[in-house]
Design an enzyme around this catalytic site. Structure first.
Site, mmCIF file in Angstrom:
data_model
loop_
_atom_site.group_PDB
_atom_site.id
_atom_site.type_symbol
_atom_site.label_atom_id
_atom_site.label_comp_id
_atom_site.label_asym_id
_atom_site.label_seq_id
_atom_site.Cartn_x
_atom_site.Cartn_y
_atom_site.Cartn_z
ATOM 1 N N PHE A 117 0.841 -1.193 0.000
ATOM 2 C CA PHE A 117 0.000 0.000 0.000
ATOM 3 C C PHE A 117 0.878 1.245 0.000
ATOM 4 C CE2 PHE A 117 -4.481 1.317 0.793
ATOM 5 C CZ PHE A 117 -5.109 0.252 0.173
ATOM 6 N N GLN A 231 -7.619 15.002 3.417
ATOM 7 C CA GLN A 231 -6.973 14.130 2.440
ATOM 8 C C GLN A 231 -7.721 14.067 1.114
ATOM 9 O OE1 GLN A 231 -6.428 9.598 2.983
ATOM 10 N NE2 GLN A 231 -4.375 10.469 3.027
ATOM 11 N N HIS A 233 -7.747 11.816 -2.144
ATOM 12 C CA HIS A 233 -7.308 10.526 -2.671
ATOM 13 C C HIS A 233 -7.041 10.698 -4.160
ATOM 14 C CE1 HIS A 233 -7.350 6.265 -3.688
ATOM 15 N NE2 HIS A 233 -7.454 5.947 -2.410
ATOM 16 N N LEU A 243 -14.819 5.982 -5.126
ATOM 17 C CA LEU A 243 -13.434 5.629 -4.822
ATOM 18 C C LEU A 243 -12.968 4.425 -5.638
ATOM 19 C CD1 LEU A 243 -10.884 5.737 -2.947
ATOM 20 C CD2 LEU A 243 -12.115 4.197 -1.424
ATOM 21 N N GLU A 246 -6.736 2.335 -3.616
ATOM 22 C CA GLU A 246 -5.284 2.366 -3.750
ATOM 23 C C GLU A 246 -4.723 0.962 -3.996
ATOM 24 O OE1 GLU A 246 -3.478 5.198 -1.101
ATOM 25 O OE2 GLU A 246 -2.028 3.694 -0.470
ATOM 26 N N ARG A 277 -0.625 9.503 -0.597
ATOM 27 C CA ARG A 277 -1.750 10.116 -1.312
ATOM 28 C C ARG A 277 -1.587 11.612 -1.537
ATOM 29 N NH1 ARG A 277 -6.504 6.764 1.916
ATOM 30 N NH2 ARG A 277 -6.107 4.808 0.812
ATOM 31 N N HIS A 345 -11.371 12.662 0.361
ATOM 32 C CA HIS A 345 -11.571 11.281 0.793
ATOM 33 C C HIS A 345 -11.644 11.118 2.296
ATOM 34 C CE1 HIS A 345 -11.352 6.949 0.749
ATOM 35 N NE2 HIS A 345 -10.193 6.922 1.371
ATOM 36 N N ARG A 380 -2.731 10.833 6.242
ATOM 37 C CA ARG A 380 -2.903 9.454 6.670
ATOM 38 C C ARG A 380 -2.428 8.496 5.580
ATOM 39 N NH1 ARG A 380 -6.539 5.609 5.564
ATOM 40 N NH2 ARG A 380 -8.082 6.969 4.583
#
Lengths: 572, 246
Positions: A117, A231, A233, A243, A246, A277, A345, A380
């Protein structure tokens, strides 16, 4: 109007709230837990999380690397003691979810599988295909049904926190089905209400993500921490904002511009598609501004390409992405690239809380996205939030149960009076309001458009000042709203109006916090202050309400707790 | 060119005022082929009539809130595209077989009770401690129950179920599928605990092989298969001499 009483009251029925409810009961099986949710718990936005939950499960992994990745990802705004505690708890929680039946994807040896990730230096994201949030939420919700001590109030909308002698003693909630106002009291209250993505027009967040818990706490006097840290994304579908996980990049997907270049080589050459991100979203916007994006019917976009992974891998690891492509875009990701662009996001900011979820208000706890425990700082890392909901949901549940065990009972008299006052306030402001010419739909859409324009991926002083004025104007117009629906039965215009009230409140804390942070750190990128400034801003912003008379928050700053990881340049 | 428009006819019912549900017609712009029925409802609510009530959240087919009858078929309105109906009007009604609370909002308390009744959680004779790590489970073992774990509780199957329509005591497709999901999970040992709830429930034997539930499921769950398998389990349990299966 009625009154009901619990030992621990949880507001929110998503992953953090349900985990908190179970933890409270398991900490003390004799207590009664109330769980209020404005929707049926399985509708909570956890359901839309896709990629997975981070936890150190492998011998080649270590707590130190997970902690370092998280802290570096946060652009050094995370509180390091909190991160260090978090990474040790996350594996236990992932195993707990497994015991409760979560269908984690497995390796050939039958152990829980992990995938790469963004921003993580090793494979540590546990996943249930690409519906991790859905499976985790349904698992924990269905498991919660076996605890007779947990009493649910489904589709009840909390309008106010009850504060007595500086202590939180419950809430006033509107039962949506009957229109009845109830005082629901408790010795301890846990906020687990999720994010606020709906203050933006282009967001992955569902309709219910309206910052309710943050606004409730803010109005009750709690501080909202790091609210400038929003955030974006990198990969949302144009038009809907749905979405695209990721994990698509984790499994090897490429992000390409209109020249066919994997442009991230110019931004995060060592990480490429697995960069964090905030940086990838900025890279995409920069490419758009340089004319290297595709032009589509719903704006600029990049291609996210998984065609080289093949049908078998896609169907095993990313089946929901294929389904979303088919159902919502009319494409088959096995054969077609996915059009994507940055999309709001997640909210790093939230109700300031300590490592056990305790806020600055006695008896009030917060967990999950609505909280800021200091884990995520300025940005994050993907897959840390599902783990955060588990770890800090459980921690707050235990802490609240312990506090409730020794706390004084809640006294009835002042509560009755507060219930009466709050019911009258809502009736006068909305249900019985006459006159007015502003539609809430119009104000909401303008707020969302203005927030997209002024508090997006890149910010400037001018843009934020303009946005401050715009929000002030919208707040003023909100006073002149016209509510057409006077029914007491499932009046969604009433709840939408109260949600808009909350959203206008939290938007102002985002903008004020962003305007005061004259640097760029994590997701907060100021074009006029492009560098990070540790000397001045290695600090948390905390926004406090000045009361309804003055919409401008009062800002304070708190030191970031540094333990083992000295701030350094953040390059990937 | 004249602006493209579409007619939405939505059920209106406020128990405080109305004795019976009625349809109200809204003529709205349809400027973008990407619009779904839910977008139309949101347009109406924001710009035409703030009193229209319905549930929705994720608009990506996973939260399960926005199920409604669209031209007579149970659908998630977030992925029912207007272009598939235009230029005909789109009739949006609350899901069949449920009491109506208001407008397009149904009362699903019945399902929430039924869900709990099938004990949809892992039941074990002996818990292993967390320190003992995870249960091992192969991908093949997950595949045994995987499709039944995809249920989003959207209630489309109940709206399509002729048996549930006649007899609300029937446990119904989703609850049986979810019971099956746990029964088939290699970590679970609760089969005999769940069986009486399912076997004794009304209606399971009235379920034919029609499988409307499986047809309307937006997530590829096959509740009809779960029901047929459950009938078989039930029969085996009562006919085998030592039918004490775990």
């Amino acid at each position: 109007m009625g009154t009901e009483s619990y030992d621990v009251l949880v507001i929110g029925g998503g992953l953090a709230g349900i985990r908190a409810s179970i933890a409270a009961v398991e900490a003390n099986p004799r207590i009664r837990v109330g769980m209020i949710s404005k929707v049926y718990p399985m509708r909570s936005h956890t359901v839309s999380a896709e990629g997975g939950a981070a936890a150190v499960l492998r011998p080649e992994d270590s707590y130190e690397t997970h902690a370092f990745d998280t802290i570096k990802g946060s652009d050094y705004l995370a509180d390091q003691d909190v991160v260090e505690a978090f990474v040790r708890e996350a594996p236990i929680e992932v195993i707990q979810m497994e015991h409760w039946g979560c269908p984690w994807s497995r390796d050939p040896d039958g152990k829980i599988s992990v995938r790469p990730f963004g921003g993580m230096t090793t494979w540590r994201t546990c996943f249930a295909a690409d519906k991790s949030g859905f499976h985790m939420l349904h698992t924990v919700f269905q498991t919660s049904l076996k605890y007779e001590q947990i009493h649910r109030h489904d589709e009840a909308f909390v309008t106010k926190l009850l504060i007595e002698d500086s202590r939180c003693v419950g809430v006033v909630a509107l039962d949506q089905r009957t229109g009845r106002f109830d005082a629901i009291t408790a010795k301890a209250v846990i906020l687990a209400t999720g994010g606020l993505g709906r203050v933006y027009a282009f967001t992955t967040n569902g309709n219910i993500c309206t910052g309710d818990g943050m606004a409730l706490a803010y109005r009750a006097g709690a501080g909202l921490k790091d609210m400038e840290m929003v955030q974006f994304h990198p990969t949302g579908l144009p038009f809907t904002g749905i979405l695209i996980t990721e994990a698509v990049r984790g499994e090897g997907g490429y992000l390409t511009n209109k020249n066919g270049d994997r442009f991230l080589k110019d931004y995060v050459p060592n990480k490429m598609e697995l960069g964090p991100r905030d940086i990838i979203s900025r890279a995409m916007v920069t490419e758009f501004e340089s004319g290297r994006g595709f032009e589509g019917p719903h704006g600029k976009y990049m291609n996210l390409d998984v065609r080289h992974l093949g049908e078998e891998v896609i169907d095993r690891k990313l089946p929901f992405m294929r389904e979303l492509g088919r159902e919502f875009m009319g494409i088959d990701i096995v054969h077609d690239p996915i059009p994507v662009r940055p999309v709001q996001h997640y909210m790093m900011g939230g109700v300031g809380a300590d490592i056990s979820g305790a806020t600055e208000i006695l008896g009030l706890y917060a967990a999950g996205e609505c909280a800021n425990v200091g884990l995520n700082g300025g940005n994050r890392l993907g897959s840390n939030s599902l783990s955060e909901c588990l770890v800090f949901g459980a921690a707050s549940g235990r802490a609240a149960a312990e506090y409730a065990g020794s706390a004084k009972p809640v006294t009835a008299n002042p509560v009755d009076a507060m219930l009466w006052d709050e019911a009258r306030r809502v009736e006068a402001a909305y249900l019985e309001k006459t006159g007015g010419d502003e539609k809430i739909g119009t104000i909401r859409e303008e707020m969302q458009r203005d927030m997209d324009a002024g508090a997006g991926v890149f910010r400037t002083k001018e843009g934020l000042e303009k946005l401050t004025d715009q929000l002030g104007g919208l707040r003023e117009r909100f006073g002149r709203i016209k509510i057409e629906d006077s029914s007491r039965t499932f009046n969604t215009e009433l709840t939408a109006a109260m949600e808009l009230d909350f959203m206008l409140e939290v938007s102002q804390t985002i903008v004020a916090s962003a305007l005061a942070r004259d640097e760029s750190r994590g997701a907060h990128a100021r074009r006029d202050f492009p560098e990070r400034n540790d000397e001045k801003f290695l600090k948390h912003t905390v926004a406090f309400s000045r009361g309804i008379e003055d919409p401008r928050p009062r800002l304070e700053y708190r030191d970031v707790r540094i333990t083992n990881f000295k701030p350094q340049a953040r390059t990937y | 060119m004249a602006e493209k428009r579409i007619t939405i006819q939505a059920t209106r019912f406020d128990p405080e005022k109305d004795s019976a549900p009625r349809l109200q017609s809204y003529d709205i712009p349809f400027p973008d082929d990407s619009m779904v029925v839910l977008d139309a409802l949101n347009y109406i609510k924001a710009h035409v009539d703030g009193t229209l009530s319905y549930r929705w959240s994720c608009r990506m087919g996973i939260c399960g809130s926005c199920g409604m009858m669209v031209n007579g078929t149970p659908k998630l309105t977030c992925n029912a595209f207007l272009r598939d109906y235009w230029p005909r009007p789109v009739i949006v009604q609350p899901l069949n077989n449920f009491p109506i609370i208001r407008d397009l909002v149904i009362d699903m308390d019945d399902f929430m009770h039924k869900l709990k009744s099938v004990q949809p959680w892992i039941i074990r004779k002996q818990e292993i401690p967390l320190g003992g790590g995870e249960h091992r489970q192969t991908t093949a073992q997950i595949d045994e129950f995987k499709q039944f774990s995809q249920c989003i509780n959207c209630m489309l199957c109940y709206a399509a179920c002729p048996v549930y329509g006649l007899n609300n005591d029937f446990l119904g497709p989703a609850a049986i599928a979810l019971a099956r999901r746990y029964n088939l999970d290699s970590r679970d040992e609760g089969f005999t605990k769940r069986l009486p709830v399912i076997a004794d429930s009304e209606g399971i034997w009235e379920c034919s092989f029609v499988g409307e539930c499986s047809v309307v499921c937006p997530k590829g769950v096959d509740p009809a298969k779960a029901i047929q398998q459950t009938k078989l389990d039930t029969t085996l349990r009562f006919t085998l001499p030592f039918g004490n299966r775990d």
